[in-house]
Design an enzyme around this catalytic site. Structure first.
Site: not given
Ligand code: FUB
Length: 347
Positions: A31, A245
């Protein structure tokens, strides 16, 4: 979450095909949110660990406990420096667990680390921690940001000096549980409960202007609408395009580019608009699926070249929650369209 969509991978072969190598390999990172501060490029990633938590569709196995800040001195660097622990969950009074994807911003010589974590009620909130140095260590505020919820904060500074936070994520990110400022704690605890029907408008990422001191929202978060080519909102069933997301915002030649992950279909996509609130119109894909379930990115200009920062799970040979951050050049063509990046060459 389901296991890696790419089966029977020869990781030695994949290493040769990958367009870029992990920026660090002594720890697992994901991320990546990238910013240039004082001429140096800083990356604010998640720090992946294997905490032994059960693997499920709510992402319980993403049980991260701290953040490390990485940096590069020059675009020619192939390895990033690790500045050590910048913030640990044990030092955040309101947060119990799951330090997911963070971002950072600078204002007047102060640096702000924004991060999601679950509170002691099991609800994702967004916190902020402050430092005088881009690499930290960061001192967390005692409480989460008022009225914050869900995950994946991304902070964008506009040319007029206003800062905006984009955030949200469905399934384990809990966005579907929020309606009119209220959290629906009802059963079942399935990632699919409380989602709109497939033929209904998709859930929107959220946007809110930040207060002058950068510590709170300056307004009630608004929906960031993403429209299709006919001007209609993307539908929840349009899984190859709808928001899941990993919000990010960048501005190129006066146009606002909002980008995100489609989650269970594993694409990074983008849409454009003419102001920070939108609406935004879907334009296309930025990155095809990587090895591993999640895909999450940032886009940053450094010394006249744009870069995509992203992750895959190649370093751990495909373990979904043990990822590695990477970077690759990103190109806007003469019409401003982002050229699709293939993470692996076809040899
Ligand atoms: O790294 C945890 C979660 O997985 C992140 O917050 C999301 O965007 C996904 O990458």
């Amino acid at each position: 979450m389901p296991e890696d969509p790419v089966n029977h991978i020869d990781f030695e072969d994949l290493g040769k095909k990958a367009i870029s190598a992990p920026l660090v390999s002594h720890l697992y990172t994901a991320d990546p949110s990238a910013h240039v501060f004082n001429g140096r490029l800083y990356i604010y990633p998640s720090h992946d660990i294997d905490a032994g938590d059960a693997f499920d569709d709510l992402g319980s196995h993403f049980a991260m406990e701290d953040y490390h800040v990485l940096s590069l001195q020059s675009p020619a660097d192939t390895k990033a420096a690790d500045h050590g622990v910048a913030l640990h969950v044990k030092d955040i009074p309101w947060a119990e667990k799951q330090l997911w994807a963070p971002d950072a911003a600078e204002k007047d010589g102060q640096y702000f680390l924004y991060f999601p974590a679950k509170d002691y009620q099991g609800i994702f909130r967004i916190g902020v921690a402050v430092s005088h140095r881009p690499e930290g260590p960061f001192t967390p505020r005692p409480g989460a940001m008022a009225n914050s919820f869900s995950i994946d904060p991304a902070v964008f500074k506009d040319d007029d000096g206003q800062y905006y936070m984009y955030f949200g994520g469905i399934w384990g990110g809990q966005l579907q549980r929020w309606r009119n400022g209220q959290f629906n704690a009802g059963q079942p605890e399935s990632p699919f409960a409380f989602l709109p029907e497939k033929n209904e408008p998709a859930l929107c990422p959220k946007v809110a202007r930040l207060s002058d001191n950068m510590l709170e929202f300056d307004e009630t978060p608004r929906d960031l609408l993403i429209l299709d080519e006919n001007g209609n909102p993307l539908l929840q069933g349009d899984t190859e395009r709808r928001f899941f997301e990993a919000s990010w915002m960048h501005k190129y030649q006066g146009t606002y580019y909002f980008s995100w992950s489609t989650g269970d279909t594993h694409y990074l996509c983008y849409a454009t608009g003419n102001n920070p609130y939108g609406p935004f119109t879907y334009q296309g894909r930025i990155l095809d699926p990587v090895v591993g379930w999640t895909t999450h990115h940032s886009i940053c200009e450094w010394e006249g070249q744009w870069y995509l920062f992203y992750h895959d799970a190649s370093l751990s040979k495909g373990v979904t929650h043990l990822r590695c951050v990477k970077m690759a050049p990103l190109t806007h063509d003469e019409n401003g369209r982002i050229q699709l990046i293939q993470p692996y060459h076809k040899l």
